[in-house]
Design a protein around this motif. Structure first.
Motif, PDB file in Angstrom:
ATOM      1  N   SER A 188      39.034   4.048  20.917  1.00  0.00           N
ATOM      2  CA  SER A 188      39.390   2.785  21.554  1.00  0.00           C
ATOM      3  C   SER A 188      38.350   1.710  21.288  1.00  0.00           C
ATOM      4  O   SER A 188      37.328   1.938  20.636  1.00  0.00           O
ATOM      5  N   THR A 189      38.632   0.530  21.802  1.00  0.00           N
ATOM      6  CA  THR A 189      37.738  -0.618  21.672  1.00  0.00           C
ATOM      7  C   THR A 189      37.373  -1.131  23.063  1.00  0.00           C
ATOM      8  O   THR A 189      37.966  -0.731  24.075  1.00  0.00           O
ATOM      9  N   VAL A 190      36.419  -2.053  23.109  1.00  0.00           N
ATOM     10  CA  VAL A 190      36.064  -2.685  24.381  1.00  0.00           C
ATOM     11  C   VAL A 190      37.277  -3.374  24.989  1.00  0.00           C
ATOM     12  O   VAL A 190      37.593  -3.199  26.166  1.00  0.00           O
TER      13      VAL A 190
ATOM     14  N   MET B 108      37.289  -5.433  18.381  1.00  0.00           N
ATOM     15  CA  MET B 108      36.846  -4.674  17.215  1.00  0.00           C
ATOM     16  C   MET B 108      35.612  -3.820  17.495  1.00  0.00           C
ATOM     17  O   MET B 108      35.131  -3.127  16.606  1.00  0.00           O
ATOM     18  N   SER B 109      35.093  -3.873  18.722  1.00  0.00           N
ATOM     19  CA  SER B 109      33.844  -3.187  19.064  1.00  0.00           C
ATOM     20  C   SER B 109      34.131  -1.879  19.804  1.00  0.00           C
ATOM     21  O   SER B 109      35.106  -1.781  20.540  1.00  0.00           O
ATOM     22  N   PRO B 110      33.278  -0.863  19.630  1.00  0.00           N
ATOM     23  CA  PRO B 110      33.529   0.446  20.243  1.00  0.00           C
ATOM     24  C   PRO B 110      33.433   0.400  21.760  1.00  0.00           C
ATOM     25  O   PRO B 110      32.649  -0.361  22.336  1.00  0.00           O
ATOM     26  N   ALA B 111      34.205   1.275  22.393  1.00  0.00           N
ATOM     27  CA  ALA B 111      34.307   1.273  23.846  1.00  0.00           C
ATOM     28  C   ALA B 111      32.982   1.521  24.538  1.00  0.00           C
ATOM     29  O   ALA B 111      32.782   1.078  25.679  1.00  0.00           O
ATOM     30  N   ILE B 112      32.052   2.213  23.895  1.00  0.00           N
ATOM     31  CA  ILE B 112      30.790   2.526  24.566  1.00  0.00           C
ATOM     32  C   ILE B 112      30.037   1.268  24.975  1.00  0.00           C
ATOM     33  O   ILE B 112      29.228   1.283  25.908  1.00  0.00           O
ATOM     34  N   LEU B 113      30.338   0.138  24.325  1.00  0.00           N
ATOM     35  CA  LEU B 113      29.663  -1.101  24.702  1.00  0.00           C
ATOM     36  C   LEU B 113      30.111  -1.611  26.064  1.00  0.00           C
ATOM     37  O   LEU B 113      29.510  -2.545  26.603  1.00  0.00           O
ATOM     38  N   CYS B 114      31.143  -1.006  26.654  1.00  0.00           N
ATOM     39  CA  CYS B 114      31.490  -1.327  28.047  1.00  0.00           C
ATOM     40  C   CYS B 114      30.341  -0.978  28.989  1.00  0.00           C
ATOM     41  O   CYS B 114      30.298  -1.458  30.132  1.00  0.00           O
ATOM     42  N   GLY B 115      29.415  -0.141  28.540  1.00  0.00           N
ATOM     43  CA  GLY B 115      28.249   0.210  29.349  1.00  0.00           C
ATOM     44  C   GLY B 115      27.352  -0.971  29.652  1.00  0.00           C
ATOM     45  O   GLY B 115      26.539  -0.922  30.585  1.00  0.00           O
TER      46      GLY B 115
ATOM     47  N   SER C 266      28.867  -5.512  15.683  1.00  0.00           N
ATOM     48  CA  SER C 266      29.066  -4.174  16.264  1.00  0.00           C
ATOM     49  C   SER C 266      30.519  -3.751  16.122  1.00  0.00           C
ATOM     50  O   SER C 266      31.138  -3.244  17.061  1.00  0.00           O
ATOM     51  N   HIS C 267      31.089  -3.959  14.957  1.00  0.00           N
ATOM     52  CA  HIS C 267      32.502  -3.663  14.739  1.00  0.00           C
ATOM     53  C   HIS C 267      32.685  -2.259  14.161  1.00  0.00           C
ATOM     54  O   HIS C 267      31.864  -1.789  13.374  1.00  0.00           O
ATOM     55  N   GLY C 268      33.775  -1.613  14.553  1.00  0.00           N
ATOM     56  CA  GLY C 268      34.054  -0.245  14.124  1.00  0.00           C
ATOM     57  C   GLY C 268      34.045   0.679  15.324  1.00  0.00           C
ATOM     58  O   GLY C 268      33.078   0.714  16.089  1.00  0.00           O
ATOM     59  N   ARG C 269      35.118   1.447  15.510  1.00  0.00           N
ATOM     60  CA  ARG C 269      35.252   2.251  16.729  1.00  0.00           C
ATOM     61  C   ARG C 269      34.261   3.405  16.790  1.00  0.00           C
ATOM     62  O   ARG C 269      33.886   3.836  17.874  1.00  0.00           O
ATOM     63  N   LEU C 270      33.819   3.900  15.646  1.00  0.00           N
ATOM     64  CA  LEU C 270      32.891   5.034  15.654  1.00  0.00           C
ATOM     65  C   LEU C 270      31.458   4.580  15.426  1.00  0.00           C
ATOM     66  O   LEU C 270      30.557   4.919  16.186  1.00  0.00           O
ATOM     67  N   ASN C 271      31.229   3.778  14.383  1.00  0.00           N
ATOM     68  CA  ASN C 271      29.859   3.421  14.012  1.00  0.00           C
ATOM     69  C   ASN C 271      29.452   2.013  14.422  1.00  0.00           C
ATOM     70  O   ASN C 271      28.343   1.582  14.126  1.00  0.00           O
TER      71      ASN C 271
END
Length: 526
Positions: free
Chosen positions: A177-179, A209-216, A453-458
């Motif tokens: 997923s993404t943010v 376009m940014s990975p969900a972990i950035l929701c942190g 910071s684009h890309g769901r994995l990296n």
């Protein structure tokens, strides 16, 4: 080139200064070079006609990072900086005329959301999102922060056995997923979701376009609060410069580094300055942009080619920054404000896909006079305006683009934030365009926040602080791990210094300072 135990730092931005302080505290012989006549990089100041503006970063999060840097030298950050907690953390103005304040205190935020959004569901949705954000923040602190990593493989110890708990951590990161999608899976009110999207604007990237972990990032902010250093964020740079000097670091301004010298084995052996001098060094921390470090300071060498082949390096967004000295204050503004676009998806599509300025942009405002009256003449305001734009493209001519976009920005502030007669109250006006930012700070294509910071994995991963290609080279700054934003940049400087210290390629020349336990201002705002 003669043998030396000296460490060089290329660039005196916040990350370079952090590295200098940590290495100085640990007993290393350190020299720092910066091409500018000031130290602090983007944390510069504009003072004119009685107005004072921070020119670069304006939002200070996670003061515990600064506390850890000061603790390296046995100092208390509160002795070097006067940090003022801000509440609300920011005010949001929406295109439909509604206004919502962001509070760190959860009960107070729940009350505000219930009054803001009909149906009574928004406060519970936000609470569940914040619980999820807290989980991601915890994962980041355990696996991502305070160590040199460059990919997801570096986050986990391969010697440890796989566990159900580890699987749970991986699933919580939502690599599929993404943010933007994650935020909207929790929060249904489009305006609240748009507000939460903008936590990722600290890293200059699209939530879609940014990975969900950035929701942190949401919990990183609400957990430790938002702070204003008296004297502005420039005071952070000045405090680090003072600390570095007290620790014996040689600080050399007006000294451009044109190349990093390497020996026959490809190891760092010094730097070449703009005046032609070669300075012998045993290791280098580069606070220059990671991509430009390789393309320019290591040009033509195998290490530069290996770096380029590792992945595609896309710049984060750039921006237009306006510094407006006003002869009045607008009572509806708080210290930090977001004036949101009519459609976030349209806005991000223009900036990150089409590569053009958004026709109806989000504007970030910093109005400091209410917190520190000395930033403006009596009754006036030092208004900082930042609007994200695409990074520089070959066809962008900002001498032509800026006058038109200035009009778009000012009309947006009047229409959505109610800054009536704004232009009539401007007594001082200065600005930076993406081209100015590219030229002034030596960043990649005018990118304010380093790499996208684009890309769901990296997408969350930046180049490692410990170069895998050049022994003795370490990277710090917004284009290195863990990325952009004041706390992350400061942390990158600490990590680069700690990695250098751990590797043992250089010997300290004096006893290390006694390190005290890190201390931080009280967490949260009452």
């Amino acid at each position: 080139m003669s043998k030396t135990e000296r460490v060089g730092i290329v660039g005196g931005g916040l990350a370079g200064l952090a590295s200098a302080c940590v290495l100085g505290a640990r007993g290393y012989d350190v020299v720092l070079f910066d091409k500018n006549p000031w130290l602090g990089g983007k944390a510069a100041v504009l003072s004119e006609a009685g107005y004072r503006f921070d020119m670069g970063p304006t939002i200070l999060l996670m003061p515990s990072v600064l506390a850890r840097i000061f603790a390296e030298a046995g100092r208390d950050v509160k002795d070097g900086l006067d940090l003022i907690p801000l509440d609300p953390q920011w005010r949001s103005f929406f295109d439909d005329g509604s206004v919502l304040d962001l509070h760190a205190d959860r009960p107070r935020m729940a009350e505000a959301l219930d009054a803001f959004s009909t149906g009574g569901a928004a406060s519970g949705e936000y609470g569940r999102f914040l619980d999820y954000s807290k989980r991601l923040d915890d994962i980041s602190r355990r696996f991502y922060f305070w160590k040199s990593i460059g990919s997801v493989r570096d986050m986990f110890d391969p010697s440890s056995s796989f566990s159900v708990a580890l699987l749970g951590d991986l699933m919580s990161m939502r690599p599929w997923s993404t943010v933007g999608k994650t935020v909207r899976s929790f929060v249904k009110d489009a305006r609240v979701a748009q507000m939460l999207d903008h936590f990722t604007q600290y890293v200059g990237s699209s939530p879609d376009m940014s990975p969900a972990i950035l929701c942190g990032i949401a919990h990183m902010q609400t957990g430790e609060g938002v702070w204003y250093p008296r004297g502005g964020t420039r005071a952070v740079a000045e405090a680090l410069v003072k600390l570095a000097g007290e620790l014996g670091v040689e600080l050399v301004a007006d000294a451009s580094v044109e190349a990093i010298h390497t020996d026959d084995q490809g190891k760092v052996s010094g730097v070449i300055l703009g005046d032609g001098r070669t300075v012998p060094l045993s290791a280098v921390v580069s606070n220059s942009d990671a991509v430009r470090t390789h393309r320019e300071l290591l040009a033509g060498r195998p290490a530069a080619k290996r770096f380029e082949a590792r992945r595609k390096y896309e710049p984060a967004c750039s921006g237009v920054v306006m510094y407006l000295g006003l002869d009045r204050r607008y009572d509806q503004l708080r210290h930090h404000d977001f004036v949101f676009s009519r459609d976030p998806h349209e806005e991000f599509d223009y900036i990150y896909n089409k590569g053009e300025p958004a026709p109806d942009p989000t504007c970030y405002l910093c109005a400091t006079a209410g917190t520190e009256p000395e930033t403006a003449p009596p009754g006036g305001e030092a208004l900082y305006v930042l609007v994200h734009t695409p990074y520089l493209r070959p066809h962008h001519d900002w001498k032509t683009l800026y006058p038109k976009y200035r009009r778009t920005i000012l009309e947006k502030l009047v229409r959505t934030a109610g800054l009536t007669d704004l232009e009539r109250h401007i007594k001082l006006e200065r600005w930076l365009t993406p081209q100015d930012i590219h030229d002034r700070y030596r960043v990649l294509d005018g990118a304010i926040y380093g790499l996208a910071s684009h890309g769901r994995l990296n997408g969350a991963f930046k180049p490692s602080n410990r170069s895998p290609d050049v022994p003795g080279l370490y990277l710090a700054g917004g284009a290195a791990h863990p990325g952009p934003g004041m706390p992350m940049v400061l942390m990158s400087g600490w990590i680069a210094a700690d990695a250098l210290d751990s590797d043992g390629l250089v010997a300290p020349v004096r006893e290390a300072q006694s390190r005290s336990a890190p201390s931080a201002p009280p967490v949260g705002v009452s």
